[in-house]
Design an enzyme around this catalytic site. Structure first.
Site, PDB file in Angstrom:
ATOM      1  N   ARG A  47       0.801  -1.218   0.000  1.00 53.09           N
ATOM      2  CA  ARG A  47       0.000   0.000   0.000  1.00 53.09           C
ATOM      3  C   ARG A  47       0.839   1.276   0.000  1.00 53.09           C
ATOM      4  O   ARG A  47       0.460   2.278  -0.573  1.00 53.09           O
ATOM      5  CB  ARG A  47      -0.908  -0.013   1.220  1.00 53.09           C
ATOM      6  CG  ARG A  47      -2.047   0.940   1.076  1.00 53.09           C
ATOM      7  CD  ARG A  47      -3.263   0.567   1.887  1.00 53.09           C
ATOM      8  NE  ARG A  47      -3.075  -0.536   2.790  1.00 53.09           N
ATOM      9  CZ  ARG A  47      -3.728  -0.655   3.933  1.00 53.09           C
ATOM     10  NH1 ARG A  47      -4.544   0.286   4.318  1.00 53.09           N
ATOM     11  NH2 ARG A  47      -3.559  -1.708   4.703  1.00 53.09           N
ATOM     12  N   LYS A 179      12.597 -27.843   4.663  1.00 56.66           N
ATOM     13  CA  LYS A 179      13.865 -27.964   5.413  1.00 56.66           C
ATOM     14  C   LYS A 179      14.611 -29.209   4.923  1.00 56.66           C
ATOM     15  O   LYS A 179      14.022 -30.278   4.763  1.00 56.66           O
ATOM     16  CB  LYS A 179      13.585 -28.032   6.919  1.00 56.66           C
ATOM     17  CG  LYS A 179      13.071 -26.692   7.457  1.00 56.66           C
ATOM     18  CD  LYS A 179      13.009 -26.659   8.967  1.00 56.66           C
ATOM     19  CE  LYS A 179      12.304 -25.413   9.473  1.00 56.66           C
ATOM     20  NZ  LYS A 179      13.176 -24.352   9.946  1.00 56.66           N
ATOM     21  N   HIS A 237       2.952 -27.530  10.934  1.00 58.49           N
ATOM     22  CA  HIS A 237       4.333 -28.035  10.871  1.00 58.49           C
ATOM     23  C   HIS A 237       4.486 -29.407  11.549  1.00 58.49           C
ATOM     24  O   HIS A 237       5.065 -30.330  10.990  1.00 58.49           O
ATOM     25  CB  HIS A 237       5.298 -27.058  11.531  1.00 58.49           C
ATOM     26  CG  HIS A 237       5.268 -25.669  10.966  1.00 58.49           C
ATOM     27  ND1 HIS A 237       5.126 -25.405   9.627  1.00 58.49           N
ATOM     28  CD2 HIS A 237       5.379 -24.453  11.559  1.00 58.49           C
ATOM     29  CE1 HIS A 237       5.148 -24.089   9.417  1.00 58.49           C
ATOM     30  NE2 HIS A 237       5.291 -23.490  10.580  1.00 58.49           N
ATOM     31  N   LYS A 337       7.022 -21.596  22.749  1.00 59.43           N
ATOM     32  CA  LYS A 337       7.843 -20.382  22.718  1.00 59.43           C
ATOM     33  C   LYS A 337       8.559 -20.258  24.056  1.00 59.43           C
ATOM     34  O   LYS A 337       8.083 -20.766  25.067  1.00 59.43           O
ATOM     35  CB  LYS A 337       6.949 -19.152  22.537  1.00 59.43           C
ATOM     36  CG  LYS A 337       6.098 -19.165  21.274  1.00 59.43           C
ATOM     37  CD  LYS A 337       6.878 -18.662  20.080  1.00 59.43           C
ATOM     38  CE  LYS A 337       5.983 -18.531  18.865  1.00 59.43           C
ATOM     39  NZ  LYS A 337       6.750 -18.387  17.630  1.00 59.43           N
TER      40      LYS A 337
HETATM   41  C1  BG6 Z   1       6.041 -20.066  11.753  1.00 61.25           C
HETATM   42  C2  BG6 Z   1       5.300 -19.639  12.988  1.00 61.25           C
HETATM   43  O1  BG6 Z   1       5.224 -20.799  10.904  1.00 61.25           O
HETATM   44  O2  BG6 Z   1       7.173 -20.854  12.117  1.00 61.25           O
HETATM   45  C3  BG6 Z   1       6.204 -18.882  13.935  1.00 61.25           C
HETATM   46  O3  BG6 Z   1       4.204 -18.811  12.626  1.00 61.25           O
HETATM   47  C4  BG6 Z   1       7.464 -19.676  14.222  1.00 61.25           C
HETATM   48  O4  BG6 Z   1       5.540 -18.584  15.162  1.00 61.25           O
HETATM   49  C5  BG6 Z   1       8.107 -20.178  12.936  1.00 61.25           C
HETATM   50  O5  BG6 Z   1       8.350 -18.848  14.937  1.00 61.25           O
HETATM   51  C6  BG6 Z   1       9.237 -21.155  13.245  1.00 61.25           C
HETATM   52  O6  BG6 Z   1       9.941 -21.443  12.077  1.00 61.25           O
HETATM   53  P1  BG6 Z   1      11.465 -21.875  12.135  1.00 61.25           P
HETATM   54  O7  BG6 Z   1      11.811 -22.273  10.744  1.00 61.25           O
HETATM   55  O8  BG6 Z   1      12.229 -20.681  12.632  1.00 61.25           O
HETATM   56  O9  BG6 Z   1      11.549 -23.012  13.126  1.00 61.25           O
END
Ligand code: BG6
Length: 486
Positions: A47, A179, A237, A337
């Site tokens: 934007r 990965k 994931h 986290k």
């Molecule tokens: C993301 C999440 O999909 O993956 C984040 O939204 C997270 O919260 C991240 O920090 C982690 O990815 P990586 O590759 O750093 O382990």
């Protein structure tokens, strides 16, 4: 490596975090590797009114820290020649004419739209692109998670995108599939004969998948407080990693062969009853503590987070898979986290030998273990039981360690880089199909429903710890423990 075919990539959300941290650096790396022809173009659309030069200065400052030693001024200017900034409001249908004009003709050219905006824009962007006649058989769309916040909303978004793009044109990204060690797990399982006979309930005792982060909210408190660890990490994931571990050998590596097998796993996950949610899931929220020696605030004090928040920043679950191969084998998944380390690994614990001929005390219940590490290092370690040197027949585990950085000196592609290349080439194998995604949402639904229905809060855990004590209890009830060889 072969050059990429000529392409146009449109980053909708071109000034956002994702574009700056991951997408532009990934494209830069490809330019540096000499794989992007001068005819290929990147359009960053956002934007903000800015000139091309202002955008490139912003991008350079933002990308440099992520490029590290790969940055050099010469490559950056070669990269900048391929990037165009386009000020446009992606929700305004009137602004798509300018996008069309910038893209010009090129009907045969591969065109990749990358939706790097918030998901509320996905439906209108698809409609406006469609109405402006900017979608052809050569167009693709890459969509970021979260795709919805539950099964119904994800269906609505998929319907909206699916109204303009065919399923074969939709690239749902789960960057964990990009990965390197995750792809190596496929190679390990299906490129060798050694493991496959053992990869089943007769020989595997339990599987553990951990994705731990040291980071807290990093300015994403508002988004995260509406999301939580289950939706942010586990639904996508961790369940995708579980699929790669648990799936049957596909008939080939083409997209549907692999995705059909992953779908079967997702559909075989034993659903939780309401009572099982309490017994088989643990949710936590971090309190003040210290990570890597630095004091950190509690989650509820993070900017953008409600003081009374009931959002989980940690989740652990015990998952069972109702198939002949896996019946009775628990899969423990956890993510959180503000944990002590940035650690992502898959642990396969094999069963102890059926009869310890050296005696229980010599053996000490030790068994084979395979650890596939994605973070912080990329490695595979296989623990064998060996004799300690000396007179006594005393056994101890030793490991065969395959360190990818040492074994393969080539630069390894970042997950986003690999996936962008695949999207440009039209290779869907490492992207999530709609039915997989919806099966994953279906499986987490009873957990979400149960958590939302009750008044319970997540359990507290100190920042810098491994989550609430109940997470260890989830395993100790089965006589097991989380892997602690960090
Ligand atoms: C993301 C999440 O999909 O993956 C984040 O939204 C997270 O919260 C991240 O920090 C982690 O990815 P990586 O590759 O750093 O382990």
């Amino acid at each position: 490596m072969k050059s990429l075919p000529d392409f146009d990539m449109v980053l909708l959300g071109g000034t956002g975090d994702l574009a700056m941290r991951k997408l532009l650096p990934a494209l830069y790396q490809q330019v540096k590797a000499g794989r992007v022809s001068p005819a290929s173009r990147v359009f960053a659309a956002a934007r903000k009114e800015m000139t091309q030069a202002e955008f490139m200065a912003l991008a350079e400052a933002a990308c440099r820290p992520f490029l590290g030693e790969a940055y050099d001024a010469e490559t950056w200017s070669a990269f900048a020649e391929r990037v165009n900034y386009l000020p446009m409001d992606v929700r305004d249908p009137g602004s798509y004419g300018a996008l069309g004009a910038a893209l010009g003709g090129h009907p045969q050219r591969i065109r990749v739209y990358y939706y790097a905006t918030s998901p509320e824009c996905f439906a209108p962007m698809s409609a406006h692109l469609g109405a402006a006649g900017l979608i052809s058989a050569h167009s693709r769309v890459v969509v970021e998670k979260p795709l919805g916040h539950d099964l119904d909303s994800s269906r609505a978004i998929n319907d909206a995108i699916g109204g303009h793009f065919a399923e074969r044109q939709i690239f749902r990204i789960d960057h964990y599939l990009g990965k390197e060690p995750v792809q190596n797990l496929l190679a390990l399982r299906f490129g060798n004969v050694l493991f496959e006979p053992l990869w089943r309930r007769e020989w595997v005792q339990d599987v553990q998948i951990t994705v731990a982060e040291q980071l807290g909210m990093e300015g994403r408190g508002d988004f995260y407080d509406r999301t939580g660890a289950l939706r942010d990490m586990l639904q996508n994931h961790l369940l995708q990693l579980l699929c790669i571990v648990a799936m049957e050998p596909p008939t080939g590596s083409d997209p549907d062969a692999v995705r059909d097998e992953k779908l079967k796993v997702l559909r075989s996950l034993k659903p939780f009853t309401a009572a099982e949610v309490a017994a088989k899931t643990v949710r936590g929220q971090y309190q003040a503590g210290a990570v890597a020696g630095q004091p950190v605030a509690a989650y509820a004090e993070e900017p953008g987070v409600s003081e009374q928040s009931r959002t989980e920043t940690f989740v652990a679950v015990k998952v069972e898979i109702d198939t002949w191969r896996w019946a009775g084998v628990p899969f423990f998944l956890r993510t959180g986290k503000r944990m002590p380390d940035k650690l992502a690994e898959i642990v396969i614990n094999f069963r102890p030998v059926p009869h310890p001929i050296f005696g229980e005390s010599a053996h000490g219940g030790r068994a084979n273990r395979l650890i596939i590490r994605m973070q912080p290092d990329e490695s595979m370690r296989l623990y064998l039981v060996a004799k300690q040197p000396g007179e006594a027949m005393a056994l101890q585990p030793v490991n065969l360690n395959l360190d990818f950085a040492e074994s393969f000196r080539d630069r390894r592609l970042e997950a986003y880089e690999r996936l962008l290349i695949d999207a440009i080439r039209g290779k869907l194998t490492l992207f999530v199909r709609r039915d997989e995604q919806e099966a994953a949402w279906s499986w987490v639904k009873p957990i979400l429903d149960q958590w939302e229905a009750g008044d319970d809060r997540p359990m507290d855990y100190g920042a810098g710890g491994w989550g609430p004590a109940a997470s260890s209890a989830l395993l100790s009830r089965d006589g097991l423990a989380w892997n602690e060889e960090y």
